[in-house]
Design an enzyme around this catalytic site. Structure first.
Site, PDB file in Angstrom:
ATOM      1  N   LYS A   1       1.019  -1.310  -0.017  1.00  0.00           N
ATOM      2  CA  LYS A   1       0.082   0.019  -0.055  1.00  0.00           C
ATOM      3  C   LYS A   1       0.747   1.189  -0.066  1.00  0.00           C
ATOM      4  O   LYS A   1       1.356   1.685   1.132  1.00  0.00           O
ATOM      5  CB  LYS A   1      -0.824   0.043   1.577  1.00  0.00           C
ATOM      6  CG  LYS A   1      -2.176   0.587   0.968  1.00  0.00           C
ATOM      7  CD  LYS A   1      -2.101   1.992   0.732  1.00  0.00           C
ATOM      8  CE  LYS A   1      -1.933   2.985   1.852  1.00  0.00           C
ATOM      9  NZ  LYS A   1      -1.626   4.440   1.506  1.00  0.00           N
TER      10      LYS A   1
ATOM     11  N   GLU B   1       9.865   2.060  10.651  1.00  0.00           N
ATOM     12  CA  GLU B   1      10.969   2.746  10.308  1.00  0.00           C
ATOM     13  C   GLU B   1       9.972   4.186  10.405  1.00  0.00           C
ATOM     14  O   GLU B   1       9.311   4.849   9.445  1.00  0.00           O
ATOM     15  CB  GLU B   1      11.721   2.543   9.110  1.00  0.00           C
ATOM     16  CG  GLU B   1      12.311   1.374   9.113  1.00  0.00           C
ATOM     17  CD  GLU B   1      13.103   1.197   7.824  1.00  0.00           C
ATOM     18  OE1 GLU B   1      13.171   1.981   6.837  1.00  0.00           O
ATOM     19  OE2 GLU B   1      13.676  -0.162   7.735  1.00  0.00           O
TER      20      GLU B   1
ATOM     21  N   CYS C   1      14.051  11.108   6.326  1.00  0.00           N
ATOM     22  CA  CYS C   1      14.002  10.608   7.779  1.00  0.00           C
ATOM     23  C   CYS C   1      15.276  10.908   8.521  1.00  0.00           C
ATOM     24  O   CYS C   1      15.239  11.219   9.572  1.00  0.00           O
ATOM     25  CB  CYS C   1      13.323   9.188   7.771  1.00  0.00           C
ATOM     26  SG  CYS C   1      14.353   7.894   7.008  1.00  0.00           S
TER      27      CYS C   1
ATOM     28  N   GLU D   1       9.258  17.137  14.342  1.00  0.00           N
ATOM     29  CA  GLU D   1      10.035  16.851  12.984  1.00  0.00           C
ATOM     30  C   GLU D   1       9.286  17.559  11.944  1.00  0.00           C
ATOM     31  O   GLU D   1       8.015  17.665  11.578  1.00  0.00           O
ATOM     32  CB  GLU D   1       9.505  15.438  12.385  1.00  0.00           C
ATOM     33  CG  GLU D   1      10.469  14.982  11.373  1.00  0.00           C
ATOM     34  CD  GLU D   1       9.954  13.446  10.980  1.00  0.00           C
ATOM     35  OE1 GLU D   1       8.830  13.142  11.139  1.00  0.00           O
ATOM     36  OE2 GLU D   1      10.795  12.661  10.324  1.00  0.00           O
TER      37      GLU D   1
END
Ligand code: NAD
Length: 506
Positions: A194, A269, A303, A400
């Site tokens: 997905k 992750e 990331c 973030e």
């Protein structure tokens, strides 16, 4: 912004050719080797360059996920039984085919995500490397250990866990799809993928490439759609044994809850707020280049970006001035222009989030040393930004931002550097610059991060473990670590002596 060059015009014309069929036919799901529409209709994606419609995408729902999971379940026994050497050959054929379509992959990735061609031109190569690395490991995937005990020999072996779900985010979708799917296939698992709803083009292309290279139907299935319907259904499906997820920490937490009823194995992750720590004894020119590269490449939508710059006080002003100067000179432009370093952010909603932090920074009392504004025009272009005189308790240091935005904080001495580095909820990556080896050993031992680079930017070596601690993830990818996730380990104990067995009942 860079002006339109003849090279860009030529790239635009070729890119239009690659994207046309997604405009005409839409981005369909692919289940059991068949193209399928989505049971919930369609959704549209837009170009981050000018917000014009880009593609129509099948909107999958729980019924599509069910069909895909059943197809993956049906394909599993034969795929799991295939000999490692045969699987190795097939995965190399996929890698060859990826390399042959390198330009198409790069151009579509640029259009879909806004990432600059200078980085995306390597997407196919990196994706192919992921397939080759795990292809070569396929023949040893089932291997185990012999463990001797008193009067006993134990033999372990591994077997693929079953059909798995892979859920990927919108940043660098091609590379990340290969990174997650190649080891699953090499281990003998079948897959339902997905992809992210904001950048679905190259996931579809990747599956087509794999099937054209000879991957049997149903081994890998693709269902597009929203996280809340297709994504959720995948994490809840009883035939899916494990979920490999890359995305935001909050989504990871939701997936863990959704998968609880079916006891899903999960590999996460997640997000990061990674420090780059610069001591005065470091090679400061190299440190500045690396810090700039790690936050402003890939639009900062990465990331492992070094989004917190921790600099020793004695060199703080000079170092920040150097970084600001470099940041201000970074070329911003169309992602397909070879000169461009920073392209548009993925989507207006994400752009609004990033721009919001400029107001937050001002309100919190940080200084905007460079950038801090949108580039005028229709696309999601944001100037590379450096916040200075920040504190670690500010939102710009804790959250973030996932854009070309760096927050610089001064420190005095190792203890303070360490305290600042670790004082965030995340623990994905860390970067350390020092000329003192003993200090590097002390610091890296105490830094809370899954991956640390000393005197280097992020240079990936595929056999090494990739992953984070704290809110940045659960589990590791890379090398044999990937197989640990996609496989079950079985132990068989053989008695080697006629040992005495407890006698119950006479
Ligand atoms: P996201 O979490 O919003 O979405 C990721 C995927 O999860 C998408 O496919 C989405 O549709 C799906 N999803 C959303 N809700 C779901 C649900 N309830 N159930 C199942 N699936 C659901 O992340 P994003 O905004 O696409 O990506 C950016 C994030 O990814 C950042 O936080 C970034 O740090 C992280 N990331 C981490 C790594 C890493 O290796 N640690 C790598 C790349 C990106």
């Amino acid at each position: 912004m860079t002006a339109q060059s003849p090279e860009l015009a030529a790239h635009l014309a070729r890119a239009e050719g690659y994207v046309q069929r997604y405009r005409d036919n839409g981005v369909l799901n692919r289940i059991g080797g068949q193209d399928m529409p989505g049971e919930l209709g369609w959704f549209d994606t837009i170009s981050p360059v000018d917000l014009a419609p880009l593609a129509r995408v099948a909107r999958g729902g729980p019924g599509d996920i069910d069909r895909a999971a059943r197809a993956a379940q049906a394909a599993f026994p034969d795929w799991a039984r295939m000999e490692g050497a045969a699987r190795r050959k097939l995965l190399h054929r996929i890698a060859d085919a990826i390399e042959r379509r390198a330009e198409e992959i790069a151009f579509l990735e640029c259009l879909d995500t806004g990432q600059a061609l200078r980085f995306m031109s390597k997407a196919a190569l990196r994706g192919a490397e992921n397939f080759r690395f795990f292809a070569d490991k396929a023949p040893e995937a089932r291997d185990g250990k012999s463990l001797f005990g008193p009067g006993q020999m134990n033999v372990t072996s591994r077997a693929p866990i079953g059909p798995v779900g892979i859920i990927t985010p919108w940043n660098t979708p091609f590379m990340l799809s290969t990174w997650k799917i190649a080891p699953a296939l090499a281990a003998g698992c079948t897959v339902v993928h997905k992809p992210a709803e904001l950048s679905p083009l190259t996931a579809r292309l990747l599956l087509e490439i794999a099937e054209e290279a000879g991957l049997p139907p149903g081994v890998w299935n693709l269902v597009n759609g929203m996280g809340e319907d297709a994504g959720r259904a995948l994490t809840e499906h009883p035939a899916i044994r494990a979920i490999g997820f890359v995305g935001e920490s909050q989504t990871g937490s939701r997936i863990m809850a959704q998968g609880a009823a079916t006891l899903k194995r999960v590999h996460f992750e997640l997000g990061g707020k990674n420090p780059v720590i610069v001591f005065a004894d470091a090679d400061l020119d190299r440190a500045a280049d690396a810090a700039v590269f790690m936050i402003y490449s890939l639009n900062g939508e990465r990331c492992t970006s070094s989004s917190r710059l921790l600099v020793e006080s004695s060199i703080y002003e000079a170092f920040c001035a150097k970084v600001a100067q470099k940041a201000a000179r970074i070329p911003i432009g169309h992602p397909l222009d070879p000169k461009t370093v920073i392209g548009p952010l993925i989507h207006p909603v994400h752009e609004a989030k990033v721009l919001g932090y400029f107001d937050t920074a001002r309100a919190e009392g940080a200084t905007i040393a460079t950038g801090g504004e949108k580039v005028p025009g229709p696309g999601c272009y944001v100037r590379p930004t450096l916040f200075t005189h920040a504190r670690n308790d500010m939102a710009i240091a804790q959250e973030e931002i996932f854009g070309p935005v760096l927050t610089a904080i001064p420190f005095d001495g190792e203890a303070e550097a360490l305290a600042l580095a670790n004082d965030v909820q995340y623990g994905l990556a860390g970067y350390l610059w020092t000329g003192d080896l003993a200090r590097a050993l002390r610091m890296t031992e105490a830094m809370q991060a899954g991956m640390i680079w000393v005197n280097s930017e992020n240079l990936r070596h595929l056999p090494t473990p990739f992953g984070g601690v704290k809110s940045s993830g659960i589990g590791r990818d890379g090398g044999d670590w990937s197989f640990d996730f996609y496989m079950e380990t079985k132990n068989v104990a053989f008695a080697t002596t006629a040992h005495s067995i407890p006698k119950l009942g006479g």
